[in-house]
Design a protein around this motif. Structure first.
Motif, PDB file in Angstrom:
ATOM      1  N   TRP A 170      18.794  -0.720 -17.253  1.00  0.00           N
ATOM      2  CA  TRP A 170      17.587  -1.005 -16.476  1.00  0.00           C
ATOM      3  C   TRP A 170      17.447  -2.500 -16.191  1.00  0.00           C
ATOM      4  O   TRP A 170      17.048  -2.899 -15.090  1.00  0.00           O
ATOM      5  CB  TRP A 170      16.375  -0.492 -17.242  1.00  0.00           C
ATOM      6  CG  TRP A 170      15.056  -0.884 -16.670  1.00  0.00           C
ATOM      7  CD1 TRP A 170      14.415  -0.310 -15.609  1.00  0.00           C
ATOM      8  CD2 TRP A 170      14.210  -1.954 -17.119  1.00  0.00           C
ATOM      9  NE1 TRP A 170      13.217  -0.950 -15.376  1.00  0.00           N
ATOM     10  CE2 TRP A 170      13.066  -1.958 -16.284  1.00  0.00           C
ATOM     11  CE3 TRP A 170      14.309  -2.893 -18.149  1.00  0.00           C
ATOM     12  CZ2 TRP A 170      12.041  -2.880 -16.448  1.00  0.00           C
ATOM     13  CZ3 TRP A 170      13.284  -3.809 -18.313  1.00  0.00           C
ATOM     14  CH2 TRP A 170      12.162  -3.794 -17.473  1.00  0.00           C
ATOM     15  N   MET A 171      17.796  -3.329 -17.154  1.00  0.00           N
ATOM     16  CA  MET A 171      17.629  -4.770 -16.987  1.00  0.00           C
ATOM     17  C   MET A 171      18.545  -5.336 -15.904  1.00  0.00           C
ATOM     18  O   MET A 171      18.248  -6.377 -15.313  1.00  0.00           O
ATOM     19  CB  MET A 171      17.879  -5.480 -18.316  1.00  0.00           C
ATOM     20  CG  MET A 171      16.799  -5.196 -19.350  1.00  0.00           C
ATOM     21  SD  MET A 171      17.049  -6.085 -20.895  1.00  0.00           S
ATOM     22  CE  MET A 171      16.805  -7.778 -20.350  1.00  0.00           C
ATOM     23  N   ASP A 172      19.657  -4.654 -15.635  1.00  0.00           N
ATOM     24  CA  ASP A 172      20.589  -5.115 -14.601  1.00  0.00           C
ATOM     25  C   ASP A 172      20.471  -4.312 -13.309  1.00  0.00           C
ATOM     26  O   ASP A 172      21.283  -4.476 -12.398  1.00  0.00           O
ATOM     27  CB  ASP A 172      22.031  -5.013 -15.118  1.00  0.00           C
ATOM     28  CG  ASP A 172      22.304  -5.977 -16.260  1.00  0.00           C
ATOM     29  OD1 ASP A 172      21.687  -7.061 -16.274  1.00  0.00           O
ATOM     30  OD2 ASP A 172      23.123  -5.646 -17.135  1.00  0.00           O
ATOM     31  N   ASP A 173      19.470  -3.453 -13.239  1.00  0.00           N
ATOM     32  CA  ASP A 173      19.343  -2.532 -12.111  1.00  0.00           C
ATOM     33  C   ASP A 173      18.501  -3.145 -10.992  1.00  0.00           C
ATOM     34  O   ASP A 173      17.333  -3.478 -11.193  1.00  0.00           O
ATOM     35  CB  ASP A 173      18.697  -1.230 -12.598  1.00  0.00           C
ATOM     36  CG  ASP A 173      18.692  -0.140 -11.532  1.00  0.00           C
ATOM     37  OD1 ASP A 173      19.173  -0.401 -10.410  1.00  0.00           O
ATOM     38  OD2 ASP A 173      18.200   0.962 -11.824  1.00  0.00           O
ATOM     39  N   ASP A 174      19.099  -3.278  -9.812  1.00  0.00           N
ATOM     40  CA  ASP A 174      18.346  -3.766  -8.657  1.00  0.00           C
ATOM     41  C   ASP A 174      18.264  -2.703  -7.565  1.00  0.00           C
ATOM     42  O   ASP A 174      17.954  -3.000  -6.409  1.00  0.00           O
ATOM     43  CB  ASP A 174      18.968  -5.049  -8.100  1.00  0.00           C
ATOM     44  CG  ASP A 174      20.434  -4.874  -7.707  1.00  0.00           C
ATOM     45  OD1 ASP A 174      20.951  -3.741  -7.824  1.00  0.00           O
ATOM     46  OD2 ASP A 174      21.061  -5.866  -7.284  1.00  0.00           O
ATOM     47  N   SER A 175      18.542  -1.450  -7.941  1.00  0.00           N
ATOM     48  CA  SER A 175      18.463  -0.362  -6.967  1.00  0.00           C
ATOM     49  C   SER A 175      17.004   0.004  -6.710  1.00  0.00           C
ATOM     50  O   SER A 175      16.118  -0.278  -7.526  1.00  0.00           O
ATOM     51  CB  SER A 175      19.224   0.868  -7.472  1.00  0.00           C
ATOM     52  OG  SER A 175      18.643   1.364  -8.669  1.00  0.00           O
ATOM     53  N   GLU A 176      16.756   0.640  -5.595  1.00  0.00           N
ATOM     54  CA  GLU A 176      15.392   1.010  -5.229  1.00  0.00           C
ATOM     55  C   GLU A 176      14.838   2.058  -6.191  1.00  0.00           C
ATOM     56  O   GLU A 176      15.466   3.087  -6.435  1.00  0.00           O
ATOM     57  CB  GLU A 176      15.362   1.561  -3.802  1.00  0.00           C
ATOM     58  CG  GLU A 176      13.957   1.870  -3.296  1.00  0.00           C
ATOM     59  CD  GLU A 176      13.946   2.307  -1.845  1.00  0.00           C
ATOM     60  OE1 GLU A 176      12.864   2.693  -1.354  1.00  0.00           O
ATOM     61  OE2 GLU A 176      15.015   2.268  -1.204  1.00  0.00           O
ATOM     62  N   GLY A 177      13.659   1.759  -6.737  1.00  0.00           N
ATOM     63  CA  GLY A 177      13.034   2.694  -7.660  1.00  0.00           C
ATOM     64  C   GLY A 177      13.832   2.911  -8.933  1.00  0.00           C
ATOM     65  O   GLY A 177      13.658   3.926  -9.609  1.00  0.00           O
ATOM     66  N   PHE A 178      14.701   1.950  -9.251  1.00  0.00           N
ATOM     67  CA  PHE A 178      15.554   2.050 -10.441  1.00  0.00           C
ATOM     68  C   PHE A 178      16.342   3.363 -10.450  1.00  0.00           C
ATOM     69  O   PHE A 178      16.498   4.015 -11.479  1.00  0.00           O
ATOM     70  CB  PHE A 178      14.723   1.922 -11.722  1.00  0.00           C
ATOM     71  CG  PHE A 178      14.032   0.598 -11.865  1.00  0.00           C
ATOM     72  CD1 PHE A 178      14.755  -0.561 -12.099  1.00  0.00           C
ATOM     73  CD2 PHE A 178      12.651   0.502 -11.733  1.00  0.00           C
ATOM     74  CE1 PHE A 178      14.124  -1.802 -12.213  1.00  0.00           C
ATOM     75  CE2 PHE A 178      12.008  -0.726 -11.843  1.00  0.00           C
ATOM     76  CZ  PHE A 178      12.745  -1.883 -12.079  1.00  0.00           C
ATOM     77  N   ALA A 179      16.842   3.714  -9.268  1.00  0.00           N
ATOM     78  CA  ALA A 179      17.587   4.970  -9.137  1.00  0.00           C
ATOM     79  C   ALA A 179      18.836   4.979 -10.015  1.00  0.00           C
ATOM     80  O   ALA A 179      19.195   6.014 -10.594  1.00  0.00           O
ATOM     81  CB  ALA A 179      17.973   5.188  -7.673  1.00  0.00           C
ATOM     82  N   ASP A 180      19.502   3.831 -10.114  1.00  0.00           N
ATOM     83  CA  ASP A 180      20.719   3.766 -10.928  1.00  0.00           C
ATOM     84  C   ASP A 180      20.403   3.991 -12.407  1.00  0.00           C
ATOM     85  O   ASP A 180      21.170   4.637 -13.127  1.00  0.00           O
ATOM     86  CB  ASP A 180      21.412   2.412 -10.745  1.00  0.00           C
ATOM     87  CG  ASP A 180      22.019   2.253  -9.360  1.00  0.00           C
ATOM     88  OD1 ASP A 180      22.121   3.269  -8.641  1.00  0.00           O
ATOM     89  OD2 ASP A 180      22.379   1.111  -8.999  1.00  0.00           O
ATOM     90  N   THR A 181      19.277   3.454 -12.854  1.00  0.00           N
ATOM     91  CA  THR A 181      18.877   3.646 -14.253  1.00  0.00           C
ATOM     92  C   THR A 181      18.572   5.110 -14.523  1.00  0.00           C
ATOM     93  O   THR A 181      18.951   5.658 -15.568  1.00  0.00           O
ATOM     94  CB  THR A 181      17.638   2.796 -14.586  1.00  0.00           C
ATOM     95  OG1 THR A 181      17.975   1.413 -14.448  1.00  0.00           O
ATOM     96  CG2 THR A 181      17.163   3.052 -16.006  1.00  0.00           C
ATOM     97  N   ARG A 182      17.886   5.745 -13.597  1.00  0.00           N
ATOM     98  CA  ARG A 182      17.560   7.164 -13.762  1.00  0.00           C
ATOM     99  C   ARG A 182      18.835   8.006 -13.843  1.00  0.00           C
ATOM    100  O   ARG A 182      18.936   8.924 -14.665  1.00  0.00           O
ATOM    101  CB  ARG A 182      16.680   7.638 -12.602  1.00  0.00           C
ATOM    102  CG  ARG A 182      15.293   7.003 -12.591  1.00  0.00           C
ATOM    103  CD  ARG A 182      14.523   7.335 -11.316  1.00  0.00           C
ATOM    104  NE  ARG A 182      13.244   6.671 -11.290  1.00  0.00           N
ATOM    105  CZ  ARG A 182      12.124   7.162 -11.803  1.00  0.00           C
ATOM    106  NH1 ARG A 182      12.140   8.366 -12.370  1.00  0.00           N
ATOM    107  NH2 ARG A 182      10.995   6.494 -11.745  1.00  0.00           N
TER     108      ARG A 182
END
Length: 225
Positions: A170-182
């Motif tokens: 999450w801390m490195d996630d710059d995708s929209e809506g934290f989609a990559d983290t999800r």
């Protein structure tokens, strides 16, 4: 754990004041770090003297962070309850708890980064481990877990690992809506579920174990028949 809204800050006990300050201090820690300056800013919001606020955190930054994390846990649990998570599948409840906790922290990402940097210091590693365990316990409790056997430890250790890894993503996630983290979280949960299913298949079946008592019982039944 949330501060009572109906009590003026000047009339709060130190425990109540600690929560009220914890709900505000992260906003100041973004700019001032987890310092006396940030604490003084939170105290000013509540209209209390900085020296009284300092009494709530005699251990300094680490106790401020501890209190903020406790507030995050309380807000996470409240979100799950408001969403009616008790009717969800356990997988969805855990996913919801992790995302709710991250959502709470995302209000002040720079404060979180500063907090994690402090917790990463060698002198604070034990405290960091306890806070991670407490977070995992809070998420499981919010998900409705009430186990008291050995599974209590296994569940929390597993979730602590999943949450820690997801937090780093999450801390490195710059995708929209934290989609990559999800997506990352979903993969981690899927991995855990696969392991649990495998463990269930490999779990010894007592009916398949050799049991002298059972054999003798069957033999007796045949002889008497």
């Amino acid at each position: 754990m949330t501060a009572p809204d109906t009590i003026p800050a000047t009339e709060m006990t130190l425990d109540e004041l600690r929560v009220a300050l914890a709900e505000r201090i992260a906003g100041h820690a973004v700019f001032d770090g987890w310092t006396e300056t940030a604490l003084a800013g939170a105290a000013a919001e509540l209209g209390i003297p900085a020296d009284r606020a300092a009494l709530c955190f005699p251990g300094g930054a680490i106790e401020m962070i501890d209190a903020w994390f406790a507030v995050i846990d309380a807000h996470m649990a409240a979100k799950l309850d408001a969403a009616g998570a008790s009717g969800w599948k356990i997988r969805d409840r855990i996913r919801g708890a992790v995302l709710a906790r991250l959502d709470e922290a995302s209000a002040h990402p720079d404060a979180l980064r500063r907090a994690l940097a402090i917790l990463a210091r060698p002198a604070n590693m034990a405290r960091a481990a306890r806070l991670c365990w407490r977070a995992a316990d809070a998420m499981w409790r919010a998900a409705g877990d009430s186990s008291v056997d050995a599974a209590w430890y296994t569940k929390r250790a597993t979730l602590a690992a999943v949450y820690s890894a997801t937090l780093m993503a999450w801390m490195d996630d710059d995708s929209e809506g934290f989609a990559d983290t999800r997506a990352f979280l979903d993969r981690r949960i899927d991995d855990v579920m696969k392991v649990e299913k495998l463990k269930a298949r490999l779990k010894p079946d007592p009916d398949r174990h050799f049991s002298p008592a059972r054999v003798l019982g069957r033999l007796r039944y045949r002889l008497e028949g």
